[in-house]
Design a protein around this motif. Structure first.
Motif, PDB file in Angstrom:
ATOM      1  N   VAL A 455      32.382 -62.238  65.188  1.00 33.93           N
ATOM      2  CA  VAL A 455      33.183 -62.290  63.959  1.00 33.93           C
ATOM      3  C   VAL A 455      33.668 -63.705  63.688  1.00 33.93           C
ATOM      4  CG1 VAL A 455      35.329 -61.487  62.921  1.00 33.93           C
ATOM      5  CG2 VAL A 455      33.853 -59.867  64.081  1.00 33.93           C
ATOM      6  N   HIS A 456      34.077 -64.437  64.724  1.00 35.88           N
ATOM      7  CA  HIS A 456      34.619 -65.786  64.526  1.00 35.88           C
ATOM      8  C   HIS A 456      33.510 -66.830  64.386  1.00 35.88           C
ATOM      9  CE1 HIS A 456      38.260 -63.759  65.923  1.00 35.88           C
ATOM     10  NE2 HIS A 456      38.917 -64.734  65.315  1.00 35.88           N
ATOM     11  N   ASP A 457      32.358 -66.666  65.078  1.00 36.54           N
ATOM     12  CA  ASP A 457      31.265 -67.630  64.954  1.00 36.54           C
ATOM     13  C   ASP A 457      30.669 -67.629  63.549  1.00 36.54           C
ATOM     14  OD1 ASP A 457      31.650 -68.315  67.525  1.00 36.54           O
ATOM     15  OD2 ASP A 457      29.964 -67.159  68.343  1.00 36.54           O
ATOM     16  N   ALA A 458      30.768 -66.496  62.834  1.00 32.50           N
ATOM     17  CA  ALA A 458      30.178 -66.397  61.504  1.00 32.50           C
ATOM     18  C   ALA A 458      31.061 -67.003  60.417  1.00 32.50           C
ATOM     19  CB  ALA A 458      29.889 -64.932  61.177  1.00 32.50           C
ATOM     20  N   LEU A 459      32.281 -67.429  60.744  1.00 26.86           N
ATOM     21  CA  LEU A 459      33.164 -68.007  59.724  1.00 26.86           C
ATOM     22  C   LEU A 459      32.508 -69.223  59.084  1.00 26.86           C
ATOM     23  CD1 LEU A 459      36.624 -67.800  61.500  1.00 26.86           C
ATOM     24  CD2 LEU A 459      35.850 -66.437  59.571  1.00 26.86           C
ATOM     25  N   PRO A 460      32.555 -69.370  57.743  1.00 29.84           N
ATOM     26  CA  PRO A 460      31.915 -70.507  57.075  1.00 29.84           C
ATOM     27  C   PRO A 460      32.677 -71.800  57.310  1.00 29.84           C
ATOM     28  CG  PRO A 460      33.109 -69.177  55.502  1.00 29.84           C
ATOM     29  CD  PRO A 460      33.161 -68.429  56.798  1.00 29.84           C
ATOM     30  N   ASP A 481      43.010 -61.540  59.221  1.00 37.68           N
ATOM     31  CA  ASP A 481      44.342 -61.008  59.502  1.00 37.68           C
ATOM     32  C   ASP A 481      44.314 -59.852  60.503  1.00 37.68           C
ATOM     33  OD1 ASP A 481      45.443 -62.824  57.770  1.00 37.68           O
ATOM     34  OD2 ASP A 481      45.268 -61.500  56.044  1.00 37.68           O
ATOM     35  N   SER A 482      43.285 -59.015  60.460  1.00 38.79           N
ATOM     36  CA  SER A 482      43.231 -57.895  61.401  1.00 38.79           C
ATOM     37  C   SER A 482      41.784 -57.513  61.654  1.00 38.79           C
ATOM     38  CB  SER A 482      44.005 -56.682  60.838  1.00 38.79           C
ATOM     39  OG  SER A 482      43.347 -56.149  59.705  1.00 38.79           O
ATOM     40  N   LEU A 483      41.537 -56.943  62.817  1.00 39.55           N
ATOM     41  CA  LEU A 483      40.197 -56.549  63.229  1.00 39.55           C
ATOM     42  C   LEU A 483      40.308 -55.216  63.971  1.00 39.55           C
ATOM     43  CD1 LEU A 483      37.175 -57.241  63.610  1.00 39.55           C
ATOM     44  CD2 LEU A 483      37.810 -58.386  65.733  1.00 39.55           C
ATOM     45  N   PHE A 529      29.357 -49.459  67.668  1.00 36.45           N
ATOM     46  CA  PHE A 529      30.712 -49.757  67.221  1.00 36.45           C
ATOM     47  C   PHE A 529      30.764 -49.753  65.696  1.00 36.45           C
ATOM     48  CE2 PHE A 529      30.256 -52.038  71.250  1.00 36.45           C
ATOM     49  CZ  PHE A 529      31.342 -51.548  71.936  1.00 36.45           C
ATOM     50  N   HIS A 530      31.905 -49.331  65.156  1.00 37.17           N
ATOM     51  CA  HIS A 530      32.255 -49.575  63.767  1.00 37.17           C
ATOM     52  C   HIS A 530      33.303 -50.673  63.753  1.00 37.17           C
ATOM     53  CE1 HIS A 530      30.911 -45.282  62.338  1.00 37.17           C
ATOM     54  NE2 HIS A 530      29.901 -46.076  62.629  1.00 37.17           N
ATOM     55  N   VAL A 531      33.013 -51.738  63.035  1.00 39.50           N
ATOM     56  CA  VAL A 531      33.915 -52.895  62.985  1.00 39.50           C
ATOM     57  C   VAL A 531      34.464 -53.012  61.567  1.00 39.50           C
ATOM     58  CG1 VAL A 531      34.178 -55.361  63.406  1.00 39.50           C
ATOM     59  CG2 VAL A 531      32.538 -54.022  64.746  1.00 39.50           C
ATOM     60  N   TYR A 532      35.770 -53.117  61.445  1.00 36.96           N
ATOM     61  CA  TYR A 532      36.423 -53.220  60.146  1.00 36.96           C
ATOM     62  C   TYR A 532      37.410 -54.373  60.206  1.00 36.96           C
ATOM     63  CZ  TYR A 532      38.219 -51.532  55.658  1.00 36.96           C
ATOM     64  OH  TYR A 532      38.552 -51.415  54.340  1.00 36.96           O
ATOM     65  N   LEU A 533      37.181 -55.393  59.335  1.00 34.23           N
ATOM     66  CA  LEU A 533      38.065 -56.555  59.374  1.00 34.23           C
ATOM     67  C   LEU A 533      38.674 -56.793  57.995  1.00 34.23           C
ATOM     68  CD1 LEU A 533      36.494 -59.337  58.086  1.00 34.23           C
ATOM     69  CD2 LEU A 533      35.091 -58.887  60.088  1.00 34.23           C
ATOM     70  N   ILE A 534      39.916 -57.292  57.995  1.00 33.35           N
ATOM     71  CA  ILE A 534      40.675 -57.610  56.790  1.00 33.35           C
ATOM     72  C   ILE A 534      41.073 -59.071  56.863  1.00 33.35           C
ATOM     73  CG2 ILE A 534      42.733 -57.103  55.425  1.00 33.35           C
ATOM     74  CD1 ILE A 534      42.738 -54.311  56.624  1.00 33.35           C
ATOM     75  N   GLY A 535      40.843 -59.810  55.740  1.00 33.78           N
ATOM     76  CA  GLY A 535      41.171 -61.226  55.751  1.00 33.78           C
ATOM     77  C   GLY A 535      41.556 -61.723  54.373  1.00 33.78           C
ATOM     78  N   ARG A 536      41.723 -63.016  54.296  1.00 31.10           N
ATOM     79  CA  ARG A 536      42.120 -63.663  53.047  1.00 31.10           C
ATOM     80  C   ARG A 536      41.252 -64.875  52.792  1.00 31.10           C
ATOM     81  NH1 ARG A 536      47.687 -65.727  54.120  1.00 31.10           N
ATOM     82  NH2 ARG A 536      47.096 -65.520  56.286  1.00 31.10           N
ATOM     83  N   ILE A 636      35.846 -56.035  54.985  1.00 28.42           N
ATOM     84  CA  ILE A 636      34.420 -55.963  55.307  1.00 28.42           C
ATOM     85  C   ILE A 636      34.247 -54.976  56.452  1.00 28.42           C
ATOM     86  CG2 ILE A 636      32.445 -57.229  56.250  1.00 28.42           C
ATOM     87  CD1 ILE A 636      33.453 -59.704  54.855  1.00 28.42           C
ATOM     88  N   GLY A 637      33.276 -54.112  56.316  1.00 33.49           N
ATOM     89  CA  GLY A 637      32.960 -53.176  57.382  1.00 33.49           C
ATOM     90  C   GLY A 637      31.497 -53.291  57.769  1.00 33.49           C
TER      91      GLY A 637
END
Length: 650
Positions: A455-460, A481-483, A529-536, A636-637
């Motif tokens: 999740v963090h390596d894919a950050l632009p 903000d949350s994962l 796994f189901h991964v659900y992340l919330i961000g800004r 994003i899920g």
């Protein structure tokens, strides 16, 4: 006492650990077999020092670099942690002295007798009827603490003694002082306290003064506005410093206070022991390296013999260990450890021991253990001899038996061996199953950290642009903000997104409807796994730009990085409707407005997180406050499947 017996005396002071190892020698003298000095990185009394950790580290270092197996240990405890009183008894029968001392101890010791360990020492001249008793006590919890320190490295002490008593034993055995009928005053200046011990041929007197080397350091801290560590370093190098005069002037008030306390103690002693002449002062402790301290004491104390610094131990036989530079340079601080080792060798006139009775009994049994082992060995040998003789006779009879008898014996032996082999084979199988279970538990321990890294390596990469005023830079940032990671035993989620496209967006994205109204399909395909992340997204202008940044940069990177080999999982590529980024969906994208603290407290529970959402922090670096309060909130899920993809990237 065995000739090869060796005893360590260990003093754990505020500045470091001092240890001396003594062995009996000829003519009533002792041999210095080894020594050690381990300084703490910080003084134990400093506010930011972890005293327990520093003491443990020093003892572990001592155990690792010294040969101590089979040796005995006597440990010293600071004078300020102990209680000592000296009182004279009327001439009584020697058998009644223990009862009188027990009554006197209950009156003198300011603690409950069940909470302390105490012992006493009788002082009596051969030609005098008067009896003087020294009572020594220490709280049990403090003694247990010292014993636990040594127990952590496998050392069980045979004795615990106070540092003032160890100084008394050192002075009496080593022949320090003027000798004769007079008394010698020992002044040992430590880091926090000063021990004053008056040594008579058949008596002793002790007092602890709450002034020490730290008092000199604190005077330098106030005078020169230094930190404690720098002031301590300046104090230790004062003798060779070009500012020695200024340093001495800064410490002069402490000198005066220390001398006043010493004079007060000596005056009290002289008023109660008018017949005793004080002949000499023996100075111990590294504080006497300070320039002028010895001279200052000599000028202000009215003692005929003056003040003499400890220069050598007279009762040690010459050896290479004595001439070691580290021992000679620090001889001022080794006197207590020397006295402790003397007590372990049975050569100390003051033999009071504060080791708890139950531990003392254990130490006594350990001394007697070799004799019990030898006796048990003799008994075992006596029991084996008849059995061995019987076995030899049976063997002789078996050798003369007929062939059939021998055959039956061989068959029985083979059966016994087979039974033993089967038993061992069953035990081996059980052990193999246990090992396989343990290895299986470690099989998937890297999966969750791998998901977090994905999740963090894919950050632009951050994008900077000129702000409207032309003077500062506005920075686009993507904040998570949350994962939420949920393991599913047999389901792989693929989300089919429906909604209008803004101008400029090049991929499917949802409208502002709640997540519960989105259309999702779940198909049973395997564990994952189901991964659900919330961000800004902060600093991005326009919904189209925000959607493009997510759909063209972040989500494709998730898909590519999630298909690499060696992760233990992969993003499945068989979801209909999403070709470029399979099994990854932008679930929600809506404007974000930063909440105030009061709005956050009154906010309802979030349906997904099931917790109150606090006001999010302002992002760092070049994003301004007004940009941080506005932005785009996205959700994003995506699904992950355990195992490697068929066409994983390297």
């Amino acid at each position: 006492m065995a000739a090869g017996m060796a005893v360590w005396g260990i003093e754990i002071g505020q500045c470091g650990l001092k240890a001396v190892k003594l062995r009996p020698a000829e003519d009533g003298r002792v041999e210095l077999a080894a020594f050690d000095l381990i300084e703490h990185p910080k003084i134990l009394s400093q506010p930011d020092a972890d005293a327990d950790e520093l003491i443990r580290a020093a003892l572990e270092k001592f155990a690792s670099r010294n040969d101590w197996q089979g040796d005995q240990f006597v440990v010293g405890v600071p004078g300020q942690q102990t209680f000592s009183r000296f009182c004279k008894l009327p001439p009584v029968d020697a058998k009644k002295i223990p009862d009188i001392v027990r009554f006197e101890a209950s009156q003198q010791i300011p603690f409950d007798m069940d909470d302390v360990v105490w012992d006493y020492q009788v002082f009596q001249a051969e030609d005098m009827p008067d009896v003087e008793v020294g009572i020594f006590a220490m709280r049990k919890d403090l003694i247990r603490k010292h014993i636990d320190y040594l127990g952590n490295i496998g050392i069980a002490p045979i004795g615990i003694q106070t540092i003032p008593s160890a100084l008394y034993n050192f002075c009496r055995f080593d022949g320090q002082g003027g000798g004769g009928a007079g008394a010698t005053v020992i002044i040992d200046v430590g880091a926090q306290n000063t021990d004053l011990v008056i040594v008579e041929p058949d008596s002793a007197w002790m007092r602890n003064i709450p002034l020490g080397g730290n008092s000199f350091t604190e005077a330098l801290v106030k005078a020169f506005k230094l930190s404690f560590a720098k002031a301590e370093s300046l104090k230790r190098t004062a003798a060779t410093s070009k500012y020695a005069r200024q340093i001495f002037q800064a410490m002069r008030p402490v000198f005066a206070e220390l001398v006043a306390e010493v004079q007060r103690s000596i005056g009290f002693y002289s008023s109660t022991h008018r017949e005793v002449e004080l002949q000499e002062v023996l100075a111990c402790g590294n504080a006497f390296r300070l320039p002028g301290l010895q001279k200052y004491l000599e000028n202000n104390l009215t003692i005929s013999g003056g003040v003499t610094r400890l220069e050598k131990f007279k009762a040690l036989v010459p050896s290479a260990t004595i001439n070691a530079p580290q021992f000679s340079e620090n001889i001022l601080s080794f006197a207590p450890a020397y006295g402790l080792a003397l007590q372990g060798l049975g050569l100390a006139p003051l033999a009071a021991n504060l080791l708890p009775p139950e531990l003392a009994r254990i130490a006594l049994w350990k001394k007697k253990r070799p004799f019990f082992v030898l006796a048990a060995a003799c008994l075992g040998l006596a029991a084996v001899c008849p059995w061995a003789r019987t076995a030899m006779d049976r063997g002789a009879l078996a050798a003369n038996a007929d062939d059939g008898r021998q055959a039956r014996q061989i068959i029985e032996n083979v059966r016994c061996v087979n039974r033993r082999f089967e038993q061992v084979q069953r035990d081996t199988t059980q052990e193999e199953r246990i090992l396989e279970t343990l290895l299986d538990l470690q099989k998937h321990k890297r999966l969750i950290p791998g998901v977090l890294a994905l999740v963090h390596d894919a950050l632009p990469t951050l994008v900077s642009a000129a702000a409207d005023d032309g003077n500062s830079q506005q920075c686009s940032q993507m904040l998570l903000d949350s994962l939420d990671i949920k393991y599913v035993s047999g389901a792989e989620q693929s989300t089919e997104i429906r909604g209008p496209l803004p101008d400029g967006a090049r991929g499917p994205w949802p409208d502002h409807r709640p997540v519960s109204q989105q259309h999702a399909q779940v198909r049973e395909q395997g564990p994952g796994f189901h991964v659900y992340l919330i961000g800004r997204l902060v600093g991005v202008e326009g919904r189209a730009a925000a959607a493009t940044l997510l759909m063209d940069e972040y989500i494709p990177r998730l898909g590519r990085l999630g298909s690499r080999a060696g992760l233990g999982f992969h993003v499945p590529a068989d979801t209909p409707g999403l070709q470029e980024c399979p099994s990854i969906a932008l679930v929600d994208l809506r404007p974000y407005v930063r909440q105030s603290d009061s709005e956050a407290r009154n906010a309802p529970f979030d349906d997904k997180q099931r917790r109150l959402q606090p006001p999010l922090p302002v992002p760092p670096e070049s994003v301004r406050q007004e940009d941080a309060d506005l932005g785009w909130r996205f959700e994003i899920g995506f699904s992950l499947k355990l195992g490697e993809a068929a066409d994983s990237e390297d």
